[in-house]
Write an enzyme that holds these catalytic residues in place. Structure first.
Site, PDB file in Angstrom:
ATOM      1  N   GLU A  91       1.069  -1.047   0.166  1.00 41.90           N
ATOM      2  CA  GLU A  91      -0.490  -0.209   0.173  1.00 41.90           C
ATOM      3  C   GLU A  91       0.981   1.490   0.651  1.00 41.90           C
ATOM      4  OE1 GLU A  91      -3.508   2.396   2.487  1.00 41.90           O
ATOM      5  OE2 GLU A  91      -2.077   0.637   3.415  1.00 41.90           O
TER       6      GLU A  91
ATOM      7  N   GLU B  17     -12.195   3.101   5.182  1.00 42.57           N
ATOM      8  CA  GLU B  17     -11.083   3.044   6.452  1.00 42.57           C
ATOM      9  C   GLU B  17     -11.423   4.560   6.450  1.00 42.57           C
ATOM     10  OE1 GLU B  17      -6.115   2.332   7.407  1.00 42.57           O
ATOM     11  OE2 GLU B  17      -6.414   3.417   5.275  1.00 42.57           O
TER      12      GLU B  17
END
Length: 265
Positions: A144, A242
């Site tokens: 990520e 998120e």
């Protein structure tokens, strides 16, 4: 194509103190899946029991980050033993909780004396090792890119570098974790970037920019458009929520229905 959403329990339902209580709250709110960054302080048996009670799936966890704020070990020269140990610990949690995806964290640059090339070399070596181990375990490792405004000094901060590493290692056990909150701040040009990056992508996360609240709050991104684009591109994997709720978590979930989606996937 219906999009699938999972609750991020590191940021959502924090009205509840323990992770087990957050899993229960997410289940009662209608979610069938969740992700969490670091489940390592919670008793594993408690997490397993509440997860099974509410018939929820765990879709993503991060590698154990270490105890010194380094956010992982993959790119840290001289910390190869700790990287292997953190990966092994994470795999044990993932298997016990039936989680198929692990975000392999790179770690932070703590000293300007560390040469970038040395960190790049060890990052590639560690990820190659991780890809082999995860393939044997039938798990998927994720990279990520994280923007340096939100997490200053984080080593993996480039989508181009992430894709280059994935191409070089060339294993199905290593894929991209694409957080649109970070993509907007690192690259922008969301439409074209999503089209370019989706072939490498295993998991997506969303939040408004810059304040990281619900997708329908004030900010830079038109998430009605972005989510419709993902539908049009036939994205069929999970989307992690998120984001930091602007107020109460449950009240803020109304955006899903407002946009025509469901929590029950």
């Amino acid at each position: 194509m219906a999009l699938k959403f999972c609750a991020n329990l590191s940021m959502m339902f924090t009205e509840h103190e323990t992770l087990a209580a957050r899993i229960e709250a997410a289940g009662k709110a209608g979610f069938h899946a969740f992700e969490v960054a670091f489940p390592y302080e919670a008793p594993l048996e408690d997490l397993h029991d509440v997860k099974e009670k509410h018939k929820m799936s765990l879709e993503l966890i991060n590698t154990f980050p270490g105890n010194e704020g380094q956010l992982g070990f993959a790119a840290l020269p001289g910390r190869e033993k700790e990287f292997r140990e953190s990966l092994e610990k994470t795999i044990s949690y993932a298997k016990a909780l039936k989680c198929k995806r692990i975000h392999v964290m790179s770690g932070k640059i703590f000293s300007s004396k560390i040469v970038d090339s040395a960190m790049s070399d060890i990052y590639f070596e560690n990820l190659s090792l991780a890809a082999d181990i995860l393939e044997e375990e039938r798990l998927i490792g994720l990279i990520e890119p994280i923007n340096n405004r939100t997490v200053p000094g984080y080593f993996m901060n480039s989508f181009k570098t992430a894709v280059d590493v994935i191409k070089r290692i060339n294993k199905p056990s290593l894929r991209l974790q694409l957080d649109i909150f970070h993509l907007q701040q690192i690259e922008g040009n969301i439409t074209q970037k999503l089209k370019q990056l989706l072939p490498y992508t295993e998991h997506i996360q969303i939040a408004q920019v810059p304040d990281r609240h619900e997708p329908n709050t004030m900010g830079e991104l038109n998430y009605k458009y972005v989510l419709k684009l993902l539908e049009d591109l036939k994205y069929d994997k999970w989307i992690g929520l998120e984001y930091i709720p602007e107020e109460d978590t449950s009240k803020g979930l109304s955006w899903l229905e407002e946009y025509g989606y469901s929590r029950r996937c």
